[in-house]
Design a protein around this motif. Structure first.
Motif, PDB file in Angstrom:
ATOM      1  N   TRP A   1      68.641  35.532 -62.703  1.00 37.84           N
ATOM      2  CA  TRP A   1      68.716  36.638 -61.746  1.00 37.84           C
ATOM      3  C   TRP A   1      69.926  37.518 -62.013  1.00 37.84           C
TER       4      TRP A   1
ATOM      5  N   ASP B   1      63.745  34.002 -59.794  1.00 40.56           N
ATOM      6  CA  ASP B   1      64.937  33.863 -58.954  1.00 40.56           C
ATOM      7  C   ASP B   1      65.262  35.159 -58.215  1.00 40.56           C
ATOM      8  N   VAL B   2      64.921  36.301 -58.795  1.00 40.79           N
ATOM      9  CA  VAL B   2      65.152  37.572 -58.106  1.00 40.79           C
ATOM     10  C   VAL B   2      64.268  37.649 -56.863  1.00 40.79           C
TER      11      VAL B   2
END
Length: 434
Positions: free
Chosen positions: A228, A403-404
């Motif tokens: 991320w 993850d973002v």
């Protein structure tokens, strides 16, 4: 009549705005006012000595180049030495370089290489100051209040940017660029004095390391090991570069040909700044649970100004577009700082921030230099549409990183170097309850 008790008095500042945070915010406002006025003054100082647009660009590039070259070293130094000392030393360097610039302008005709050298010293100071300042700010607040604290800090900073640019332009017209540069030197000196009073007692002593190269390698491992983190930095490396090209090169040309000249374009940039203040104000209240998902979705409108210039839209519409873009990108800015504060160990904050800063500025000089050839090759309209499309593509791409999309807000930091460390102000607050 009984006198009011201490508990009945209204606090002068929120409980989460401790001493360090208050000093950092006040100093940032002071330097923000001075620095953004000085950017206007420096450009006019070059012009008043007979320089042209190319000379103004050379002075600006002289400031940017050492910023790119020394950022990573600055981050490693800030994690190795007490951050407030690095900040004060950088402020002293900036103050002295701006004072010398002011003296040259006020007492004679400075040569171009004089101005480039002094601008380079200022950029060097910023390269060491930036990572130290970001690490210090993040260590000054508690996780539970981080989002609101960063929003208020950024709102104050963006207000200083707006005020500094407007005040600087007025002062240049009234008293000349030399005195504005002198005022900036004084602002750096005052900010350095404020930062000298920062308390770093809550930060654990740095363990002896293997040297500067080892620190840089350790910071890289922290950076590269988080998809991320590097994904968004790559996104903004490209987005910042094309937006800078649109704003610095194409925007003034479109304004000259279609919008009425420099004054409307200056107001449009002011509308963007006003939008950032509004976005920061929104983030003092809004706490999105998936903070990076919300922030990244708010980057898409950053493509709108380039598209609006490509059309080009009437000036009133452009004002609205710039305001919306400023507001939404500030939502990302606050969410990003909150994620860094939450996820990165305290003793690595400055190094990671340095990689973030490096990615954010590294491509800007290349993009602005390529803007002219791109216009000649494809035409201004096509180049502006290309800028808008690139912002959309890289933002959509980073949303493919799990993850973002999934990183969630927490009430306390999850990574503090293996041990949870409260801020100094928080420790005093807890101690005061006994």
């Amino acid at each position: 009549m009984t006198s009011p008790t201490v508990s009945s008095r209204s606090p002068r500042r929120p409980a989460w705005a401790g001493r360090n945070y208050t000093l950092l915010t006040a100093a940032a406002v002071v330097t923000g006012l001075g620095s953004h006025g000085a950017l206007v003054a420096a450009a006019f100082a070059v012009i008043e000595t007979g320089g042209d647009g190319g000379d103004v660009g050379l002075v600006a590039a002289a400031r940017t180049l050492p910023l790119v070259l020394f950022l990573l070293i600055g981050g490693a130094v800030a994690d190795r030495l007490p951050r407030h000392r690095v900040m004060v030393a950088a402020n002293v360097l900036n103050s002295l370089s701006q004072a010398a610039f002011a003296v040259l302008v006020l007492t004679g005709e400075p040569r171009l290489w004089h101005m480039m050298l002094l601008a380079a010293l200022g950029g060097t100071g910023q390269a060491f100051f930036g990572p130290a300042a970001e690490g210090m700010l993040m260590s000054s607040v508690e996780g539970e209040h981080a989002g609101r604290a960063f929003a208020v800090f950024r709102m104050a900073m963006q207000g200083a940017v707006l005020g500094g640019a407007a005040l600087g332009g007025a002062m240049v017209a009234a008293i000349g660029p030399g005195w504005v540069l002198a005022a900036d030197a004084a602002a750096f000196a005052l900010a350095g004095a404020l930062r000298a009073f920062l308390d770093v007692g809550h930060i654990p002593p740095r363990a002896p390391g293997g040297g500067l190269i080892a620190d840089l390698r350790d910071g890289w491992q922290e950076f590269a090991g988080r998809p991320w983190l590097w994904g968004i930095v790559v996104q903004f490396s490209i987005a910042n570069a094309v937006v800078a090209a649109a704003d610095a090169v194409y925007g003034p040309l479109v304004a000259r040909d279609h919008l009425g000249g420099a004054a409307p374009w200056g107001l449009a940039l002011g509308a963007f700044g006003a939008g950032t203040v509004a976005g920061a104000l929104l983030m003092t209240r809004w706490k999105p649970r998936r903070l990076l998902l919300a922030g990244t979705l708010c980057v898409f409108p950053l493509a709108l100004p380039s598209a609006a210039l490509a059309v080009p839209v009437p000036i009133g519409v452009l004002f609205g577009v710039m305001f919306v873009a400023g507001a939404t990108v500030e939502v990302f800015g606050v969410s990003w700082m909150t994620a860094l504060h939450q996820e990165i160990p305290e003793h690595k904050l400055s190094r990671v921030s340095a990689y973030d800063w490096f990615g954010s500025v590294a491509l800007v000089p290349l993009a602005t230099a390529a803007a002219g050839p791109a216009e000649e090759a494809f035409g201004r309209t096509a180049a502006l549409w290309g800028c808008a499309v690139l912002v959309v593509l890289v933002t959509a791409a980073v949303l493919c990183v799990p993850d973002v999309r999934n990183l969630r807000r927490r009430t306390t930091p999850v990574a503090r170097g293996g041990t949870e460390h409260a801020s100094a102000d928080a420790e005093r607050s807890v101690g005061g309850l006994g």
